[in-house]
Design a protein around this motif. Structure first.
Motif, short mmCIF file in Angstrom:
data_model
loop_
_atom_site.label_atom_id
_atom_site.label_comp_id
_atom_site.label_asym_id
_atom_site.label_seq_id
_atom_site.Cartn_x
_atom_site.Cartn_y
_atom_site.Cartn_z
N LEU A 133 32.28 90.69 -67.07
CA LEU A 133 32.26 89.23 -67.20
C LEU A 133 33.59 88.62 -66.80
CD1 LEU A 133 30.29 88.80 -70.55
CD2 LEU A 133 29.56 88.05 -68.28
N VAL A 134 34.68 89.26 -67.19
CA VAL A 134 36.00 88.75 -66.83
C VAL A 134 36.21 88.82 -65.32
CG1 VAL A 134 38.48 89.23 -67.00
CG2 VAL A 134 37.06 89.20 -69.07
N ALA A 135 35.75 89.92 -64.71
CA ALA A 135 35.88 90.04 -63.25
C ALA A 135 35.04 88.99 -62.53
CB ALA A 135 35.47 91.44 -62.81
N TRP A 136 33.90 88.63 -63.10
CA TRP A 136 32.99 87.67 -62.47
C TRP A 136 33.43 86.22 -62.70
CZ3 TRP A 136 27.94 85.75 -65.00
CH2 TRP A 136 27.25 84.91 -64.12
N LEU A 137 33.74 85.90 -63.96
CA LEU A 137 34.04 84.51 -64.32
C LEU A 137 35.52 84.18 -64.32
CD1 LEU A 137 31.61 84.18 -67.39
CD2 LEU A 137 31.24 83.29 -65.08
N GLY A 138 36.36 85.18 -64.45
CA GLY A 138 37.76 84.93 -64.71
C GLY A 138 38.01 84.90 -66.21
N GLN A 139 39.24 85.15 -66.63
CA GLN A 139 39.54 85.27 -68.05
C GLN A 139 39.27 83.97 -68.82
OE1 GLN A 139 43.58 86.67 -67.48
NE2 GLN A 139 43.03 88.70 -68.20
#
Length: 402
Positions: free
Chosen positions: A270-276
């Motif tokens: 999710l972090v890789a997809w959306l950003g932190q």
């Protein structure tokens, strides 16, 4: 290899802690005939340490090596936990002893938690922190899953006081694995003209002035205040209003907390997809409505509300916790990390005793269902702190600890 040892130390310790988290209020309700307010006081005592000494612990941990702190607090908590079943065995256990033990354990946990979070960046490079935090969060998720269910059944099998023995053994397990870590931290350089108050202010000032840590702290304080108020009456609500046994409460916790385990596995993607930052906003926006759903729980099929609430809330809490931990480990200078961790943890655990007391008062005056409804509604407003912050327009955290 050293991180694996730290991970193994954390895994079983988390399990024991989660079982006690359920066993302590059940002990108060089922064995000591505690009122709604007295049960809330158990939670209050457990978390009061952060409010009283959290900032001092952060400044102190920045002055010393973390590994000895972890060992000392593990052994100390194990001894304290064993006093509860010992008193129960001789028929002298009282609510006041439970309050004192939970308070003392909570104080040692303050030092343990601050040192634990400050220790991780000393073992691993910055680019490994998200994955490491996710693995530690998975420990908490698995412990919540198995601890909630096992805790309920073990309370029925062994009675609540003797679940504390298992928690004590888990602390010893943790200490033995921490002792096996081969990495040795260098001594922390002594700074001339040290002043505890000034060092505490430096940590608080860093958080207060940071464009992302400040709104994170305010959001966390709002949500945790409401969460702890709801949790302060939740056991009473499920036992006395819904009519559930300890075992069924444990099963409900296991089903609902599947979301926490799923979040531990998916957060990195999710972090890789959306950003932190966007991942943080997504999780924070869903926590409040999940808490609100608990108030609609009824017997029978109405228990679905409680299960769905637990699933969504657990998923989002783990997601946001992983991102928040990585943010502060990334943006904070190493010399300030203990104080920043303590300041941020104060917004979590420092408001828990106030929330527990608030829940006890509201539960007594309004009733447990109305308390869950009102605290859930206010929790929905917590995300406003984040969405109105300029830093929320970013997708990634800028800058690394230096």
């Amino acid at each position: 290899m050293d991180f694996r040892r730290l991970w193994l130390a954390d895994a079983v310790s988390q399990l024991g802690t989660r079982m006690t988290f359920l066993a302590a209020p059940l002990l108060a309700v089922l064995s000591l005939n505690a009122s709604t307010f007295e049960v809330a006081l158990v939670r209050t005592c457990e978390s009061l340490g952060y409010l009283l000494i959290g900032l001092v612990a952060g400044a102190w941990v920045d002055r010393v090596r973390c590994r000895p702190v972890l060992l000392t607090t593990d052994y100390g908590r194990a001894v304290l936990m064993l006093t509860v079943p010992a008193a129960a065995l001789f028929g002298v256990l009282t609510l006041w002893q439970l309050y004192v033990v939970m308070f003392a354990v909570g104080v040692l946990t303050v030092f343990f938690d601050v040192a634990h979070q400050s220790y991780l960046p000393r073992l691993l490079p910055a680019d490994k922190l998200v994955d490491a935090n996710a693995k530690l969060a998975a420990n908490a998720s698995v412990a919540a899953l198995t601890g909630a269910g096992a805790g309920g059944f073990l309370v029925q099998l062994l009675t609540a006081p003797f679940v504390f023995v298992l928690d004590a053994l888990s602390m010893v397990w943790s200490a033995l694995w921490v002792r096996s870590i081969k990495h040795r931290e260098p001594p922390v350089p002594r700074v001339p003209d040290r002043h505890l108050g000034r060092e505490i202010r430096e940590g608080v000032r860093f958080v207060a002035r940071h464009p992302l840590l400040r709104p994170i702290a305010l959001n966390t304080a709002t949500v945790v205040l409401c969460q702890s108020a709801g949790m302060g009456v939740s056991i009473v609500f499920l036992v006395r209003d819904i009519g559930l046994s300890a075992g069924v409460i444990g099963v409900l916790g296991v089903i609902g907390l599947v979301g926490a385990l799923l979040a531990s596995a998916l957060t990195r993607r999710l972090v890789a997809w959306l950003g932190q930052v966007r991942a943080l906003l997504l999780g924070a926006a869903c926590i409040g409505p999940a808490f609100l759903a608990q108030a609609f729980t009824t017997p029978g099929w109405g228990l679905t509300w409680w299960v769905a609430s637990g699933f969504v809330a657990s998923f989002c809490i783990v997601l946001t916790n992983i991102v928040m931990a990585t943010v502060r480990q990334t943006v904070c200078p190493p010399a300030l990390l203990g104080r920043v961790n303590a300041t941020m943890e104060l917004t979590v655990f420092g408001v828990v005793p106030m929330g527990s007391l608030l829940g006890g008062v509201l539960g007594t005056v309004l009733g447990t269902r109305a308390t869950l409804l009102s605290t859930g509604a206010v929790a929905c407003l917590g995300v406003i702190w984040l969405v109105t912050a300029p830093a929320a327009r970013r997708t990634e955290i800028v800058g690394a600890a230096g």
